[in-house]
Write an enzyme that holds these catalytic residues in place. Structure first.
Site, PDB file in Angstrom:
ATOM      1  N   LYS A 223     -12.878  25.584  76.267  1.00 19.30           N
ATOM      2  CA  LYS A 223     -12.761  26.681  75.304  1.00 19.30           C
ATOM      3  C   LYS A 223     -12.334  27.939  76.062  1.00 19.30           C
ATOM      4  O   LYS A 223     -12.911  28.271  77.094  1.00 19.30           O
ATOM      5  CB  LYS A 223     -14.102  26.911  74.594  1.00 19.30           C
ATOM      6  CG  LYS A 223     -14.427  25.806  73.590  1.00 19.30           C
ATOM      7  CD  LYS A 223     -15.635  26.143  72.749  1.00 19.30           C
ATOM      8  CE  LYS A 223     -15.988  25.007  71.799  1.00 19.30           C
ATOM      9  NZ  LYS A 223     -15.042  24.849  70.683  1.00 19.30           N
TER      10      LYS A 223
ATOM     11  N   ASP B 214     -12.215  18.768  72.978  1.00 17.20           N
ATOM     12  CA  ASP B 214     -13.055  19.721  72.239  1.00 17.20           C
ATOM     13  C   ASP B 214     -13.378  19.215  70.830  1.00 17.20           C
ATOM     14  O   ASP B 214     -14.226  19.782  70.144  1.00 17.20           O
ATOM     15  CB  ASP B 214     -12.348  21.081  72.176  1.00 17.20           C
ATOM     16  CG  ASP B 214     -13.297  22.217  71.826  1.00 17.20           C
ATOM     17  OD1 ASP B 214     -14.529  21.968  71.819  1.00 17.20           O
ATOM     18  OD2 ASP B 214     -12.815  23.331  71.564  1.00 17.20           O
TER      19      ASP B 214
ATOM     20  N   GLU C  70     -15.177  16.827  70.080  1.00 13.05           N
ATOM     21  CA  GLU C  70     -16.149  15.857  70.601  1.00 13.05           C
ATOM     22  C   GLU C  70     -17.199  15.456  69.572  1.00 13.05           C
ATOM     23  O   GLU C  70     -17.758  14.365  69.640  1.00 13.05           O
ATOM     24  CB  GLU C  70     -16.846  16.438  71.847  1.00 13.05           C
ATOM     25  CG  GLU C  70     -18.027  17.394  71.581  1.00 13.05           C
ATOM     26  CD  GLU C  70     -17.660  18.636  70.777  1.00 13.05           C
ATOM     27  OE1 GLU C  70     -16.476  19.036  70.816  1.00 13.05           O
ATOM     28  OE2 GLU C  70     -18.544  19.193  70.101  1.00 13.05           O
TER      29      GLU C  70
ATOM     30  N   ARG D  53     -17.024  14.611  66.440  1.00 11.52           N
ATOM     31  CA  ARG D  53     -16.690  13.424  65.636  1.00 11.52           C
ATOM     32  C   ARG D  53     -16.792  12.159  66.470  1.00 11.52           C
ATOM     33  O   ARG D  53     -17.010  11.076  65.935  1.00 11.52           O
ATOM     34  CB  ARG D  53     -15.309  13.606  64.991  1.00 11.52           C
ATOM     35  CG  ARG D  53     -14.182  13.719  65.959  1.00 11.52           C
ATOM     36  CD  ARG D  53     -12.916  14.294  65.317  1.00 11.52           C
ATOM     37  NE  ARG D  53     -12.996  15.755  65.158  1.00 11.52           N
ATOM     38  CZ  ARG D  53     -12.007  16.500  64.664  1.00 11.52           C
ATOM     39  NH1 ARG D  53     -10.889  15.920  64.252  1.00 11.52           N
ATOM     40  NH2 ARG D  53     -12.149  17.796  64.561  1.00 11.52           N
TER      41      ARG D  53
HETATM   42  N1  BES Z   1     -18.265  22.841  67.931  1.00 13.04           N
HETATM   43  C1  BES Z   1     -16.917  23.049  67.571  1.00 13.04           C
HETATM   44  C2  BES Z   1     -16.766  23.615  66.155  1.00 13.04           C
HETATM   45  C3  BES Z   1     -17.326  24.971  65.892  1.00 13.04           C
HETATM   46  C4  BES Z   1     -16.511  26.070  65.856  1.00 13.04           C
HETATM   47  C5  BES Z   1     -18.650  25.137  65.599  1.00 13.04           C
HETATM   48  C6  BES Z   1     -17.021  27.310  65.582  1.00 13.04           C
HETATM   49  C7  BES Z   1     -19.171  26.375  65.313  1.00 13.04           C
HETATM   50  C8  BES Z   1     -18.350  27.468  65.297  1.00 13.04           C
HETATM   51  C9  BES Z   1     -16.127  21.743  67.636  1.00 13.04           C
HETATM   52  O1  BES Z   1     -16.578  20.814  68.555  1.00 13.04           O
HETATM   53  C10 BES Z   1     -14.747  22.101  68.026  1.00 13.04           C
HETATM   54  O2  BES Z   1     -14.572  22.611  69.081  1.00 13.04           O
HETATM   55  N2  BES Z   1     -13.806  21.836  67.124  1.00 13.04           N
HETATM   56  C11 BES Z   1     -12.460  22.135  67.339  1.00 13.04           C
HETATM   57  C12 BES Z   1     -11.661  20.972  66.863  1.00 13.04           C
HETATM   58  C13 BES Z   1     -10.228  21.004  67.275  1.00 13.04           C
HETATM   59  C14 BES Z   1     -10.083  20.818  68.770  1.00 13.04           C
HETATM   60  C15 BES Z   1      -9.499  19.888  66.541  1.00 13.04           C
HETATM   61  C16 BES Z   1     -12.122  23.385  66.530  1.00 13.04           C
HETATM   62  O3  BES Z   1     -12.671  23.547  65.436  1.00 13.04           O
HETATM   63  O4  BES Z   1     -11.351  24.196  67.011  1.00 13.04           O
HETATM   64 ZN    ZN Z   2     -18.614  20.902  69.037  1.00 17.09          ZN
HETATM   65 ZN    ZN Z   3     -15.767  21.076  70.498  1.00 12.77          ZN
END
Ligand code: BES
Ligand code: ZN
Ligand code: ZN
Length: 493
Positions: A274, A345, A347, A349
């Protein structure tokens, strides 16, 4: 906190603070309030004029009556429009009044508030929840905790018959929500897979639930091996923990249900790290689904419904190391399906895929999962509400009703099969990322591939798991979102 009920009206009670509500557009004081106004020499009516108090929902006013009379301070709360009043508005009003009482240093507080639908038990439960949730403070990580002596010690609900069971239910519910809040707010160096498994053990011991924790070797042996979950766990220095708590009623269960929570105690993104500005420092909350599941387990252990409930979370952290998943890796989930890791990221799912396969093997009547799954869901719905996807109209309706009573907003979203194209992989069965548009939907569609026939619902709680500012029962910070909806759902099943 000591909660009592009394048949006394607001004219007969004596103590430190008396809280009562006014509806919007209610032009005249009720008979009781008019009499109260007379007792305080018209000061109540004057205050209402001075403050231009219109009964707007959540607005407040305080009248100092003095130390001589039966009550030291009158606390007013706006209840909004009378026609819109219901259980959650009562819960919120109680929370605001409790916080106001603390600010005003009142040791004893009486609440005289309207009963939604005339239901005394429901009203008592809502007021207990509101007070306990509204007064919640988290000072575990301060070296010197703030003095707690100003918090009210006793709260009395006026105009009610004895409501011991409803009060106990409200206390259990609030304690479950507050447990989830504590788990979510605790940093990743405090709540990690090992300590979260310990919390599950504590819940099991207190509530008479049984606990099974699958260690890594057992996860490797389940089905065709939990390769998706263990792939995510690979880079962590801490062991993954697959938590499975079971509540069984004494008699034959009416129904068998399962609740699954995403349990990433930290999500760095993995090698798709991130970036600055992505909120990496907030990713301790990525176990908000698991926290709601554990909070609900604690409450269900206390309320003892006639329903069997399985509480499941595949817990790990998403880290970087020489052993980390490479973007492009292909993993095999427990059902044998292969997944190309388009982005490390995405992860959640991956961990949920194996958790869902495990859960379906338990042969339950319905599965609900909660996950802080996608930023896309926050873009779509904001942070007030969770998205809801379901393969069953009945289950969807049950959850919407449970959420309504809980005061937790939930919005139905589509499982649009056309978007499945977006998560097909040229090299494996599925890919864990799709195109940018509809990101919360493709995430839900991905999960759906790991549930064959059991009615299933998915709640993306990435938005409401955390609140930036105080609102209703929530302070700023972790909300414990989902606990009340899950408990209501189980109790009404
Ligand atoms: N844990 C995050 C989602 C998230 C974002 C939770 C903001 C709480 C607040 C998840 O694991 C993630 O990083 N998702 C990515 C998916 C993408 C790489 C397809 C996202 O939402 O950007
Ligand atoms: Zn996550
Ligand atoms: Zn993530």
């Amino acid at each position: 906190m000591d909660f009592q009920t009394t048949s006394k009206s607001l004219l007969d009670w004596s103590g430190d603070g008396l809280g009562f509500g006014l509806f919007e557009e209610a032009t005249e004081l009720t008979a009781d309030l008019a009499q109260l106004n007379q007792r305080v020499a018209g000061n109540l009516a004057d205050l209402i004029i001075e403050l231009e108090f219109k009964g707007k929902e959540g607005s407040t006013g305080v009248l100092r009556v003095g130390s001589q009379g039966p009550v030291r301070k009158l606390l007013l709360i706006g209840l909004g429009k009378q026609g819109d009043f219901g259980a959650d508005k009562l819960r919120r009003a109680s929370a605001t009044l409790a916080r106001l009482a603390r600010k005003e240093k009142l040791k004893t507080l009486a609440l005289s508030l309207p009963l939604p639908g005339g239901d005394q038990a429901l009203a008592a439960q809502m007021m207990v929840e509101g007070v306990e949730l509204g007064l919640y403070q988290d000072q575990r990580f301060k070296s010197e905790p703030e003095d707690k002596s100003q918090t009210p010690e006793a709260v009395v609900f006026l105009g009610l018959e004895p409501q011991a069971a409803a009060i106990a239910k409200g206390q259990a519910m609030a304690a479950g929500v507050n447990l989830a809040r504590q788990l979510v707010a605790a940093p990743a160096n405090v709540v990690n897979p090992v300590t979260l498994a310990q919390t599950a053990a504590d819940i099991a011991a207190q509530g008479g639930l049984s606990l099974e924790v699958l260690e890594q070797e057992e996860c490797e042996k389940f089905g065709q091996g939990m390769g998706a979950f263990l792939g995510v766990a690979r880079a962590s220095d801490l062991p993954p923990k697959f938590i499975h708590l079971t509540y069984k009623p004494t008699g034959t269960p009416r129904r068998k249900l399962a609740i699954v929570g995403k349990g990433l105690t930290f999500d760095s993104g993995g090698l798709n790290l991130k970036v600055a500005g992505s909120g990496i420092e907030t990713m301790k909350m990525d176990m908000g689904g698991a926290a709601a599941v554990l909070g609900a387990a604690q409450v269900i252990g206390q309320l003892q419904p006639d329903v069997e409930v399985h509480f499941i979370s595949a817990v790990t952290e998403n880290m970087i190391s020489g052993r980390a998943l490479h973007p492009g890796d292909v993993l095999t989930a427990a059902n044998g399906k292969t997944i190309e890791v388009g982005n490390t990221d995405a992860e959640g799912r991956l961990t949920l895929a194996d958790a869902l396969v495990f859960t379906e093997s338990l042969k339950v009547d319905a599965i609900v999962d909660l996950a802080t799954l996608t930023g896309a869901c926050v873009v779509a719905l904001g942070d007030e509400m969770a998205g809801l996807w379901s393969t069953s109209k009945t289950l969807q309706a049950e959850l919407l009703e449970a959420a309504e009573l809980a005061g937790e907003k939930l919005w139905p979203m589509p499982l649009e099969e056309k978007y499945l194209e977006g998560i097909k992989s040229p090299i494996a069965d599925w890919k864990n990322v799709g195109p940018r548009g509809g990101g919360a939907i493709t995430a839900a569609l991905f999960l759906k591939q790991f549930v064959q026939e059991t009615p299933w619902a998915h709640l993306d709680v990435a938005g409401p798991v955390w609140a930036d500012k105080e609102n209703g029962c929530n302070g700023a910070g972790a909300t414990g979102y989902g606990v009340r909806t899950l408990v209501n759902w189980v109790m009404s099943s």
